[in-house]
Motif scaffolding. Structure first.
Motif, PDB file in Angstrom:
ATOM      1  N   ASP A  31       4.275 -25.776  18.345  1.00  0.00           N
ATOM      2  CA  ASP A  31       3.685 -24.742  18.377  1.00  0.00           C
ATOM      3  C   ASP A  31       2.447 -24.640  17.773  1.00  0.00           C
ATOM      4  N   PRO A  32       1.631 -23.492  18.465  1.00  0.00           N
ATOM      5  CA  PRO A  32      -0.078 -24.502  18.104  1.00  0.00           C
ATOM      6  C   PRO A  32      -0.573 -24.305  16.614  1.00  0.00           C
ATOM      7  N   ILE A  33      -0.046 -23.445  15.381  1.00  0.00           N
ATOM      8  CA  ILE A  33      -0.353 -23.205  14.079  1.00  0.00           C
ATOM      9  C   ILE A  33      -0.004 -24.986  13.608  1.00  0.00           C
ATOM     10  N   ASN A  34       1.554 -25.528  13.748  1.00  0.00           N
ATOM     11  CA  ASN A  34       1.797 -26.638  13.746  1.00  0.00           C
ATOM     12  C   ASN A  34       1.207 -27.649  14.201  1.00  0.00           C
ATOM     13  N   ALA A  35      -0.053 -27.160  15.323  1.00  0.00           N
ATOM     14  CA  ALA A  35      -1.152 -29.058  15.797  1.00  0.00           C
ATOM     15  C   ALA A  35      -2.141 -28.434  15.585  1.00  0.00           C
ATOM     16  N   ILE A  36      -2.314 -27.155  14.775  1.00  0.00           N
ATOM     17  CA  ILE A  36      -3.830 -26.825  13.868  1.00  0.00           C
ATOM     18  C   ILE A  36      -4.058 -27.635  13.082  1.00  0.00           C
ATOM     19  N   LYS A  37      -2.270 -27.526  12.322  1.00  0.00           N
ATOM     20  CA  LYS A  37      -2.598 -28.048  10.595  1.00  0.00           C
ATOM     21  C   LYS A  37      -3.218 -29.306  10.714  1.00  0.00           C
ATOM     22  N   ILE A  38      -2.447 -30.206  11.861  1.00  0.00           N
ATOM     23  CA  ILE A  38      -1.847 -32.186  11.373  1.00  0.00           C
ATOM     24  C   ILE A  38      -4.026 -32.309  12.129  1.00  0.00           C
TER      25      ILE A  38
END
Length: 258
Positions: A31-38
């Motif tokens: 998921d793009p949003i999960n990647a951004i959080k990391i």
């Protein structure tokens, strides 16, 4: 922030995050949003998102997804994919995106580069140029996800793009995409020799040594990496990562701690 930037490049496909090999075999990453959080936690220099569906499917940019991404992203953000005109660019910048990358339209409608630079400033307008070797082994500029050979010579084309007002130029090697065997150093050296604006290398990073090599040998201004920051190990297990600031700094200062 480092003078030399190291930028994760993430591909949007079917609403998710994917990684390709030579612009083929899209593999779901997450998921793009999960990647951004990391990446937020890792204090990344900046992020680049490229939608590989919009242009091919003749769709508008997915403004809702761009808004969600920009709202979560704590670092400078570049978006590319499906952007064809100034009105679309206005919408995207208004959502919180700092830079927009033009790709196919830089070839199909070159005046758009200058028009956009005049309105939004060159620093906000990036051009991504996809290149690969043709049947005769000559490196040419391709569009439409590597399917259409424009017959353009990339060394000649980058000078046109710079003259039109692009603030940065990304060279994306289709032949090296997802291969993790290193960048096309010789091509990047030739391009850097004719450019005055920042040059970003994309396509080929598989280990930190590849980043060190391309900075030292081609003197690029930044590198963008996909596989290196989403895969772990030879079997390519999915693991979103980014090296600590100190590790990158040691690498670029000529150290051996990788």
């Amino acid at each position: 922030m480092l003078q030399k930037r190291v930028i994760p490049c993430l591909l949007l496909h079917k609403g998710g995050l994917y990684k390709t090999e030579k612009f083929k075999k899209p593999t779901y990453i997450g998921d793009p949003i999960n990647a951004i959080k990391i990446f937020n936690e890792k204090e990344v220099d900046e992020l680049m998102f490229l939608d590989i569906d919009a242009t091919i499917l003749h769709k508008e940019p997915n403004y809702k997804m761009i808004e969600d991404i920009a709202g979560e992203c704590f670092m400078p953000l570049c978006y590319g994919g499906g952007v064809k005109n100034i009105e679309q660019m206005k919408k995207i910048y208004a959502l919180g995106v700092e830079k927009i990358s033009l790709s196919s339209q830089a070839i199909l409608n070159p005046p758009l580069i200058g028009e956009a630079a005049g309105i939004f400033g060159s620093q906000s307008v990036m051009v991504t140029i996809d290149v690969k070797k043709d049947f005769w082994g000559k490196t040419k500029v391709f569009i439409h996800n590597g399917k259409t050979n424009t017959k353009l010579n990339p060394i000649e084309f980058v000078t046109i793009v710079e003259r039109l007002g692009a603030g940065e130029i990304v060279i994306n090697s289709i032949d090296n995409d997802g291969m993790m065997n290193g960048y096309d150093i010789e091509l990047l050296k030739a391009l850097k020799a004719v450019l005055n604006v920042p040059l970003i290398a994309l396509g080929g990073a598989g280990k930190m040594e590849h980043i060190k090599e391309v900075f030292e040998q081609a003197n690029v201004d930044a590198v963008a990496c996909g596989s290196l920051f989403v895969y772990q190990g030879p079997l390519k297990g999915v693991l979103i990562s980014y090296p600590p600031y100190e590790q990158i700094q040691t690498l670029l200062d000529g150290g051996t701690h990788l």
